[in-house]
Design an enzyme around this catalytic site. Structure first.
Site, PDB file in Angstrom:
ATOM      1  N   ASN A 216      37.503  42.897   1.947  1.00  0.00           N
ATOM      2  CA  ASN A 216      37.802  41.597   2.572  1.00  0.00           C
ATOM      3  C   ASN A 216      38.072  40.594   1.454  1.00  0.00           C
ATOM      4  OD1 ASN A 216      35.267  40.118   1.823  1.00  0.00           O
ATOM      5  ND2 ASN A 216      34.383  41.873   2.892  1.00  0.00           N
ATOM      6  N   ALA A 281      26.777  37.805   0.315  1.00  0.00           N
ATOM      7  CA  ALA A 281      27.896  38.751   0.179  1.00  0.00           C
ATOM      8  C   ALA A 281      28.567  38.990   1.522  1.00  0.00           C
ATOM      9  CB  ALA A 281      27.392  40.067  -0.392  1.00  0.00           C
ATOM     10  N   ASP A 285      30.712  45.954   7.110  1.00  0.00           N
ATOM     11  CA  ASP A 285      29.746  46.550   8.038  1.00  0.00           C
ATOM     12  C   ASP A 285      30.001  48.047   8.223  1.00  0.00           C
ATOM     13  OD1 ASP A 285      28.344  44.175   8.570  1.00  0.00           O
ATOM     14  OD2 ASP A 285      29.905  43.519   9.969  1.00  0.00           O
ATOM     15  N   ASP A 313      22.695  47.198   6.807  1.00  0.00           N
ATOM     16  CA  ASP A 313      22.671  45.728   6.828  1.00  0.00           C
ATOM     17  C   ASP A 313      21.642  45.310   5.776  1.00  0.00           C
ATOM     18  OD1 ASP A 313      22.045  43.017   7.321  1.00  0.00           O
ATOM     19  OD2 ASP A 313      22.850  43.200   9.358  1.00  0.00           O
ATOM     20  N   LYS A 349      17.240  38.842  11.816  1.00  0.00           N
ATOM     21  CA  LYS A 349      17.122  39.322  10.438  1.00  0.00           C
ATOM     22  C   LYS A 349      15.869  38.774   9.747  1.00  0.00           C
ATOM     23  CE  LYS A 349      22.123  40.052  10.130  1.00  0.00           C
ATOM     24  NZ  LYS A 349      23.221  40.467   9.257  1.00  0.00           N
TER      25      LYS A 349
HETATM   26  N1  CTP Z   1      24.888  41.058   5.668  1.00  0.00           N
HETATM   27  C1  CTP Z   1      24.338  42.021   4.870  1.00  0.00           C
HETATM   28  N2  CTP Z   1      24.688  43.336   5.041  1.00  0.00           N
HETATM   29  C2  CTP Z   1      25.599  43.668   5.984  1.00  0.00           C
HETATM   30  C3  CTP Z   1      26.175  42.685   6.796  1.00  0.00           C
HETATM   31  C4  CTP Z   1      25.793  41.385   6.611  1.00  0.00           C
HETATM   32  O1  CTP Z   1      23.526  41.692   3.984  1.00  0.00           O
HETATM   33  N3  CTP Z   1      25.931  44.960   6.130  1.00  0.00           N
HETATM   34  C5  CTP Z   1      24.457  39.665   5.517  1.00  0.00           C
HETATM   35  C6  CTP Z   1      25.513  38.717   4.981  1.00  0.00           C
HETATM   36  O2  CTP Z   1      25.449  38.639   3.565  1.00  0.00           O
HETATM   37  C7  CTP Z   1      25.135  37.405   5.650  1.00  0.00           C
HETATM   38  C8  CTP Z   1      24.504  37.840   6.967  1.00  0.00           C
HETATM   39  O3  CTP Z   1      24.134  39.184   6.796  1.00  0.00           O
HETATM   40  O4  CTP Z   1      24.125  36.738   4.928  1.00  0.00           O
HETATM   41  C9  CTP Z   1      25.399  37.720   8.161  1.00  0.00           C
HETATM   42  O5  CTP Z   1      26.621  38.344   7.911  1.00  0.00           O
HETATM   43  P1  CTP Z   1      27.765  38.275   9.004  1.00  0.00           P
HETATM   44  O6  CTP Z   1      28.951  39.049   8.502  1.00  0.00           O
HETATM   45  O7  CTP Z   1      27.965  36.855   9.448  1.00  0.00           O
HETATM   46  O8  CTP Z   1      27.101  39.004  10.244  1.00  0.00           O
HETATM   47  P2  CTP Z   1      26.820  40.459  10.626  1.00  0.00           P
HETATM   48  O9  CTP Z   1      25.350  40.641  10.641  1.00  0.00           O
HETATM   49  O10 CTP Z   1      27.604  41.409   9.793  1.00  0.00           O
HETATM   50  O11 CTP Z   1      27.305  40.475  12.144  1.00  0.00           O
HETATM   51  P3  CTP Z   1      28.801  40.270  12.737  1.00  0.00           P
HETATM   52  O12 CTP Z   1      29.744  40.776  11.661  1.00  0.00           O
HETATM   53  O13 CTP Z   1      28.775  41.093  13.969  1.00  0.00           O
HETATM   54  O14 CTP Z   1      28.951  38.797  13.014  1.00  0.00           O
END
Ligand code: CTP
Length: 404
Positions: A216, A281, A285, A313, A349
């Site tokens: 990304n 970061a 996902d 996550d 979380k």
């Molecule tokens: N994050 C993480 N590890 C992942 C996904 C997210 O540590 N695999 C962390 C990001 O760094 C951020 C928070 O979780 O601090 C939220 O990330 P975000 O992308 O907004 O949400 P997601 O939990 O991935 O959910 P979605 O993509 O469904 O909105």
């Protein structure tokens, strides 16, 4: 200058800049501009040697005031110019520092204006040398450098590489960014001293075949600003950085990673010892099920189906093992229902605070220098911040988290 070094808002603070005779003296003009961009008031002194390379007038033109002349200058506005920086400025930086000025400062010789100002300066002093590698390696220079360290000077550089005279080695003037940060650290509140902070930042890359990956456009800027802000405020910072090409000051420990699983390993290892965790970061996902270690070749048929599997996550896993006394800050990148999603992630979380933004709105999100934040604290505190530079967002986020 890199965005994560562009801290501002040091209004009311003053820095005295000393410039000595070196071909790098012209770079002191860049340092002056960077200090002024940080909202600092800057005065300057050029030694007679510096005046051979650049003129005091150039410093005046760029906003330094006053610019002091020689020690016994009949035109000087005050007879006490050698004492004024010590009375007025919060920090003094000598950049570039020649071998002669280092010797003067190490041995306390007050035979020019700059040396007297340094002798009479009670606050923090930063020094960044620049000279030929052979002069730098000379035993006298090495001894003086050690002495200046023992006397409490913050020493920046020198760097290695090609120098103006064609030699190669140590003695190059440090990067202006590095010197700027040393100055800002000297005048910042040390309210995060003694805290260990781990920050994840940047994108992750999930490889699919020998030449392709899933990722990304995260630039890592927001997380880098958080890491540098915590460092300036005295924290012991460990940055776990995805591939974003950012550099950090030498005082920040950096672990470079590529994939989400590597980032997960590094962050999980650092977390048990940390006081504050911050996951900024943009983690993928999902990762593509690898095609293999060869390059995928066109098949000739239409379309291609790629399978994905779930990545860990990272933030959630840190939240699961969070101990009493540890604080965890997360982000939420949203394109809709920002507040509801942020509140859900705060809870799910096990976070202490979450900073959410609408990544589809102008000036906010990936690759920008600014962010417009909604900040939710587990105590129920909720704040909407206007569009701010990411350096300011970072500073405010730490303020807000430390309110507890
Ligand atoms: N994050 C993480 N590890 C992942 C996904 C997210 O540590 N695999 C962390 C990001 O760094 C951020 C928070 O979780 O601090 C939220 O990330 P975000 O992308 O907004 O949400 P997601 O939990 O991935 O959910 P979605 O993509 O469904 O909105």
């Amino acid at each position: 200058m890199q965005r994560h070094y562009q801290f501002a808002g040091f209004m009311g603070k003053r820095v005295h800049l000393g410039v000595t005779g070196s071909i790098a003296a012209y770079k002191a003009l860049d340092l002056l501009r960077a200090l002024i961009r940080a909202d600092l008031q800057v005065s300057a002194t050029l030694t007679p040697g510096a005046e051979e390379f650049v003129r005091g007038l150039a410093f005046e033109a760029l906003g330094a005031s006053p610019v002091y002349g020689p020690m016994f200058d009949a035109r000087a506005e005050s007879p006490f110019g050698h004492l004024e920086p010590g009375q007025l400025a919060d920090a003094m930086v000598i950049a570039p520092a020649s071998a002669t000025t280092m010797a003067r400062l190490a041995f306390g010789l007050g035979d020019d204006m700059l040396a007297c100002q340094a002798l009479a300066f009670p606050g923090p002093k930063i020094i960044a040398p620049a000279m030929n590698p052979k002069m730098w390696e000379a035993p006298a220079t090495r001894r003086n450098w050690e002495m200046l360290g023992e006397m409490g000077y913050t020493r920046v550089g020198p760097d290695s590489g090609h120098v103006a005279c064609g030699d190669t080695g140590s003695g190059r003037f440090a990067q202006v960014d590095e010197i700027l940060l040393a100055v800002l650290k000297a005048i910042s509140p040390q309210d995060m001293a003694g805290r260990k902070v781990v920050v994840t930042l940047g994108p992750t890359r999930e490889s699919w075949d020998a030449v392709r990956f899933w990722s990304n456009p995260s630039s890592g800027t927001m997380g880098a600003c958080l890491a540098v802000a915590a460092y300036l405020r005295g924290a012991d910072v460990h940055a776990v950085a995805g591939p974003c090409g950012l550099t950090f000051p030498a005082g920040i420990r950096v672990t470079n990673v590529n994939s989400a699983r590597e980032m997960y390993e590094a962050a999980s290892e650092a977390w048990p010892d940390a006081d504050i965790g911050c996951c900024s970061a943009a983690v993928a996902d999902y990762r593509p099920v690898p095609f293999g270690d060869q390059k995928f070749k066109k098949t000739g048929t239409d379309g291609l189906t790629v399978q994905f599997e779930t990545n860990p996550d990272i933030l959630k896993s840190l939240g699961k093992v969070k101990k009493a006394g540890q604080m965890l800050l997360g982000f939420a990148a949203e394109t809709a229902n920002v507040e509801a999603e942020a509140a859900r992630k705060l809870e799910a979380k096990n976070l202490d605070m979450i900073a959410a933004n609408d990544v589809s709105s102008d000036g906010s999100g990936f690759g920008t220098a600014t962010n417009r934040m909604l900040v939710l604290h587990r105590s129920g505190r909720k704040e909407h911040w206007p569009l701010l530079s990411k350096t300011e967002v970072a500073w405010r986020l730490w303020d807000h988290l430390l309110l507890d």
